[in-house]
Design a protein around this motif. Structure first.
Motif, mmCIF file in Angstrom:
data_model
loop_
_atom_site.group_PDB
_atom_site.id
_atom_site.type_symbol
_atom_site.label_atom_id
_atom_site.label_comp_id
_atom_site.label_asym_id
_atom_site.label_seq_id
_atom_site.Cartn_x
_atom_site.Cartn_y
_atom_site.Cartn_z
ATOM 1 N N GLN A 90 32.915 27.546 52.034
ATOM 2 C CA GLN A 90 34.211 28.118 51.673
ATOM 3 C C GLN A 90 33.946 29.283 50.720
ATOM 4 O OE1 GLN A 90 37.195 27.130 52.960
ATOM 5 N NE2 GLN A 90 36.080 25.630 54.210
ATOM 6 N N VAL A 91 34.380 30.495 51.114
ATOM 7 C CA VAL A 91 33.971 31.706 50.395
ATOM 8 C C VAL A 91 35.184 32.538 49.990
ATOM 9 C CG1 VAL A 91 32.528 33.786 50.490
ATOM 10 C CG2 VAL A 91 31.844 31.741 51.764
ATOM 11 N N GLY A 92 35.144 33.055 48.778
ATOM 12 C CA GLY A 92 36.117 34.038 48.309
ATOM 13 C C GLY A 92 35.390 35.302 47.915
ATOM 14 N N LEU A 93 35.985 36.442 48.202
ATOM 15 C CA LEU A 93 35.417 37.736 47.829
ATOM 16 C C LEU A 93 36.448 38.488 46.998
ATOM 17 C CD1 LEU A 93 33.375 40.051 47.920
ATOM 18 C CD2 LEU A 93 34.172 40.615 50.227
ATOM 19 N N MET A 94 36.107 38.740 45.737
ATOM 20 C CA MET A 94 37.018 39.431 44.832
ATOM 21 C C MET A 94 36.491 40.838 44.554
ATOM 22 S SD MET A 94 38.176 38.498 40.938
ATOM 23 C CE MET A 94 38.760 36.876 41.401
ATOM 24 N N ASP A 95 37.298 41.829 44.859
ATOM 25 C CA ASP A 95 36.947 43.239 44.691
ATOM 26 C C ASP A 95 37.560 43.734 43.381
ATOM 27 O OD1 ASP A 95 36.469 45.939 44.937
ATOM 28 O OD2 ASP A 95 37.779 46.245 46.663
ATOM 29 N N ILE A 96 36.717 43.952 42.351
ATOM 30 C CA ILE A 96 37.239 44.454 41.075
ATOM 31 C C ILE A 96 36.887 45.923 40.865
ATOM 32 C CG2 ILE A 96 37.277 42.161 40.026
ATOM 33 C CD1 ILE A 96 34.796 43.078 38.376
ATOM 34 N N ASP A 97 36.535 46.612 41.946
ATOM 35 C CA ASP A 97 36.352 48.069 41.863
ATOM 36 C C ASP A 97 37.745 48.686 41.953
ATOM 37 O OD1 ASP A 97 35.629 50.705 41.991
ATOM 38 O OD2 ASP A 97 34.013 50.401 43.443
ATOM 39 N N ILE A 98 38.384 48.815 40.805
ATOM 40 C CA ILE A 98 39.798 49.195 40.759
ATOM 41 C C ILE A 98 40.034 50.597 41.306
ATOM 42 C CG2 ILE A 98 41.831 49.377 39.267
ATOM 43 C CD1 ILE A 98 40.616 46.560 39.391
ATOM 44 N N CYS A 99 39.140 51.528 40.993
ATOM 45 C CA CYS A 99 39.357 52.924 41.400
ATOM 46 C C CYS A 99 38.825 53.241 42.791
ATOM 47 C CB CYS A 99 38.717 53.866 40.371
ATOM 48 S SG CYS A 99 39.475 53.760 38.736
ATOM 49 N N SER A 128 39.438 31.282 58.218
ATOM 50 C CA SER A 128 40.039 30.228 57.403
ATOM 51 C C SER A 128 39.203 29.893 56.173
ATOM 52 C CB SER A 128 40.233 28.966 58.251
ATOM 53 O OG SER A 128 38.980 28.501 58.738
ATOM 54 N N ASN A 129 37.898 30.212 56.234
ATOM 55 C CA ASN A 129 37.014 29.918 55.093
ATOM 56 C C ASN A 129 36.486 31.173 54.408
ATOM 57 O OD1 ASN A 129 35.348 30.653 57.246
ATOM 58 N ND2 ASN A 129 33.665 29.357 56.553
ATOM 59 N N LEU A 130 37.173 32.317 54.603
ATOM 60 C CA LEU A 130 36.776 33.553 53.929
ATOM 61 C C LEU A 130 38.021 34.318 53.494
ATOM 62 C CD1 LEU A 130 34.867 35.712 52.938
ATOM 63 C CD2 LEU A 130 34.562 36.519 55.300
ATOM 64 N N GLY A 131 38.338 34.215 52.194
ATOM 65 C CA GLY A 131 39.494 34.895 51.624
ATOM 66 C C GLY A 131 39.074 36.072 50.776
ATOM 67 N N VAL A 132 39.951 37.084 50.687
ATOM 68 C CA VAL A 132 39.631 38.326 49.988
ATOM 69 C C VAL A 132 40.785 38.721 49.066
ATOM 70 C CG1 VAL A 132 39.019 40.775 50.273
ATOM 71 C CG2 VAL A 132 38.283 39.094 51.985
ATOM 72 N N MET A 133 40.439 39.240 47.874
ATOM 73 C CA MET A 133 41.443 39.794 46.963
ATOM 74 C C MET A 133 40.960 41.162 46.482
ATOM 75 S SD MET A 133 44.337 39.668 45.531
ATOM 76 C CE MET A 133 44.817 38.037 46.081
ATOM 77 N N SER A 134 41.861 42.145 46.552
ATOM 78 C CA SER A 134 41.506 43.510 46.164
ATOM 79 C C SER A 134 42.762 44.267 45.776
ATOM 80 C CB SER A 134 40.804 44.231 47.324
ATOM 81 O OG SER A 134 40.657 45.617 47.063
ATOM 82 N N ILE A 135 42.621 45.226 44.864
ATOM 83 C CA ILE A 135 43.749 46.093 44.546
ATOM 84 C C ILE A 135 44.130 46.938 45.756
ATOM 85 C CG2 ILE A 135 42.355 48.013 43.674
ATOM 86 C CD1 ILE A 135 44.534 48.564 41.624
ATOM 87 N N GLY A 136 43.191 47.075 46.701
ATOM 88 C CA GLY A 136 43.480 47.834 47.913
ATOM 89 C C GLY A 136 44.658 47.283 48.686
ATOM 90 N N PHE A 137 44.943 45.987 48.542
ATOM 91 C CA PHE A 137 46.092 45.375 49.214
ATOM 92 C C PHE A 137 47.409 45.691 48.505
ATOM 93 C CE2 PHE A 137 42.778 41.947 50.148
ATOM 94 C CZ PHE A 137 42.423 42.522 51.360
ATOM 95 N N MET A 138 47.319 46.244 47.295
ATOM 96 C CA MET A 138 48.511 46.456 46.476
ATOM 97 C C MET A 138 48.967 47.913 46.443
ATOM 98 S SD MET A 138 47.093 44.070 43.359
ATOM 99 C CE MET A 138 48.587 44.050 42.382
ATOM 100 N N LEU A 139 48.180 48.797 47.054
ATOM 101 C CA LEU A 139 48.520 50.220 47.015
ATOM 102 C C LEU A 139 49.458 50.580 48.168
ATOM 103 C CD1 LEU A 139 44.967 51.698 46.251
ATOM 104 C CD2 LEU A 139 46.799 51.207 44.626
ATOM 105 N N PRO A 140 50.597 51.200 47.888
ATOM 106 C CA PRO A 140 51.516 51.586 48.962
ATOM 107 C C PRO A 140 50.927 52.649 49.878
ATOM 108 C CG PRO A 140 52.247 52.467 46.848
ATOM 109 C CD PRO A 140 51.132 51.535 46.552
ATOM 110 N N ASN A 141 50.050 53.460 49.325
ATOM 111 C CA ASN A 141 49.389 54.523 50.092
ATOM 112 C C ASN A 141 47.889 54.426 49.839
ATOM 113 O OD1 ASN A 141 48.343 56.842 51.186
ATOM 114 N ND2 ASN A 141 49.755 58.253 50.164
ATOM 115 N N PRO A 142 47.070 54.210 50.880
ATOM 116 C CA PRO A 142 45.623 54.053 50.670
ATOM 117 C C PRO A 142 44.956 55.293 50.082
ATOM 118 C CG PRO A 142 46.137 54.260 53.016
ATOM 119 C CD PRO A 142 47.439 54.091 52.305
#
Length: 356
Positions: A90-99, A128-142
């Motif tokens: 079970q794997v999570g990948l957290m992207d903290i490269d904000i810029c 199902s066993n690989l989740g990702v979190m990134s600020i990239g999902f929160m930007l209205p314009n990439p």
């Protein structure tokens, strides 16, 4: 002052920002930090308790760092996560490269959004066993630039740690930006009490990169994060001979494509050559590369990953390099490095025992 340390520009006999007399004692008069110290909340950060509760369900936390940008750190983070997930962890990948959040692109998740539930923010799932979190999902314009100062970056990292509901994880891979700045200090500070297994540091072979990577190793030693090993990425260009384009250089500098003629000649005269790969040094490694640096700094060397155009293409297309035979040059090396990590740290045996 976020971690309670006395600022470098503080007055002599500073009582410390966590003291009840901070900003109020005689020794604070005229200090540039006096107002901040007087108004700052005292005592332990209550968010650290919330982070510890979230991280209690995460067995192993791995930071992926680099001193220099553009060395393939995010590519390694993505493929490490793919590989661990393919092993049924079970794997999570957290992207903290904000810029510069590139993880959504590399995992084929562009355009996805974060959803909330009563348990918190939900990661975006590749499998199902690989989740990702990134600020990239929160930007209205990439294409929108993230122009944030340190405190706001730190606030988002803290929010990722305390508000994201990962569930039970075997591994949380944290992809950090290059350098040793706010994001690195924050992630170590927030996670240290919960236990960080260590950091994998990615570099390229030339001294221009290794100079900065040495600083990254030094950073880890200073903050008490174990260096799990160093990966030398882009260690020479390697690809199948049949994937090359052949050209004749003309006097005016233009290139005359003769690929079909060369391949046709090989098919007819030397068919055994069609199965060969060709390698060429791209970056100068005459200084000994990452191998030499690891010996000098007393940290493990994990291996060399060649500059494989097929691996670059897999990252561009957001897919695992292990899913097919296209990355035949780089995938076996990456798999060997990941197996070495599992063996060196006895993670597989430990997780198997927990699951029994």
């Amino acid at each position: 002052m976020e971690n309670g340390e006395i600022p470098e520009n503080a007055n002599e006999h500073c009582p410390g920002p966590q003291s009840d007399s901070a900003g109020k004692s005689d020794s604070c008069q005229g200090c540039p930090n006096q107002q901040d110290c007087a108004t700052a909340p005292k005592g332990p950060d209550p968010d650290l308790v919330a982070i510890a509760e979230r991280m209690a369900t995460v067995k192993h936390k791995i930071l992926v760092l680099s001193g220099k940008g553009g060395v393939g750190k995010s590519t390694f983070s993505a493929q490490l996560s793919y590989a661990l997930a393919a092993m049924d962890f079970q794997v999570g990948l957290m992207d903290i490269d904000i810029c510069g959040p590139s993880i959504p692109k590399m995992l084929g998740l562009e355009g996805q959004e974060i959803h909330q539930s009563n348990l918190g923010w939900s990661p975006v799932y590749v499998e199902s066993n690989l989740g990702v979190m990134s600020i990239g999902f929160m930007l209205p314009n990439p294409d929108e630039a993230v122009i944030w100062r340190g405190p706001r970056k730190n606030g988002l990292i803290k929010q990722f740690l305390k508000d994201v509901y990962w569930g039970e994880l075997d591994f949380l891979v944290v992809d950090a930006p290059p350098g040793t700045s706010d994001e690195h200090i924050s992630i170590v500070q927030y996670l240290q009490a919960t236990g960080i297994d260590g950091a994998i540091i990615v570099t390229t072979p030339q001294q221009v990169s290794l100079i900065d990577v040495r600083k990254e190793v030094s950073f880890c030693k200073k903050v008490g994060v174990e260096v799990l090993g160093v990966v030398e990425n882009m260690s020479g260009l390697c690809q199948r001979l049949t994937d090359f384009r052949f050209a004749k250089l003309m006097e005016n500098g233009e290139q005359n494509d003769i690929t079909e003629r060369v391949l046709g000649y090989m098919r007819e005269k030397a068919p055994e050559m069609l199965d060969l790969i060709a390698c060429s040094e791209v970056f100068d490694s005459s200084g000994g590369g990452a191998t030499q640096m690891c010996q000098e700094m007393g940290v493990p060397f994990l291996g060399k990953v060649p500059l494989d155009p097929q691996l670059c293409k897999a990252a561009e297309e957001g897919r695992s390099c292990f899913a097919d035979q296209k990355c035949g040059v780089s995938a076996p090396v990456l798999k060997s490095i990941i197996e070495k990590l599992l063996v060196m740290n006895q993670w597989r045996e430990e997780l198997q025992q927990i699951g029994e």
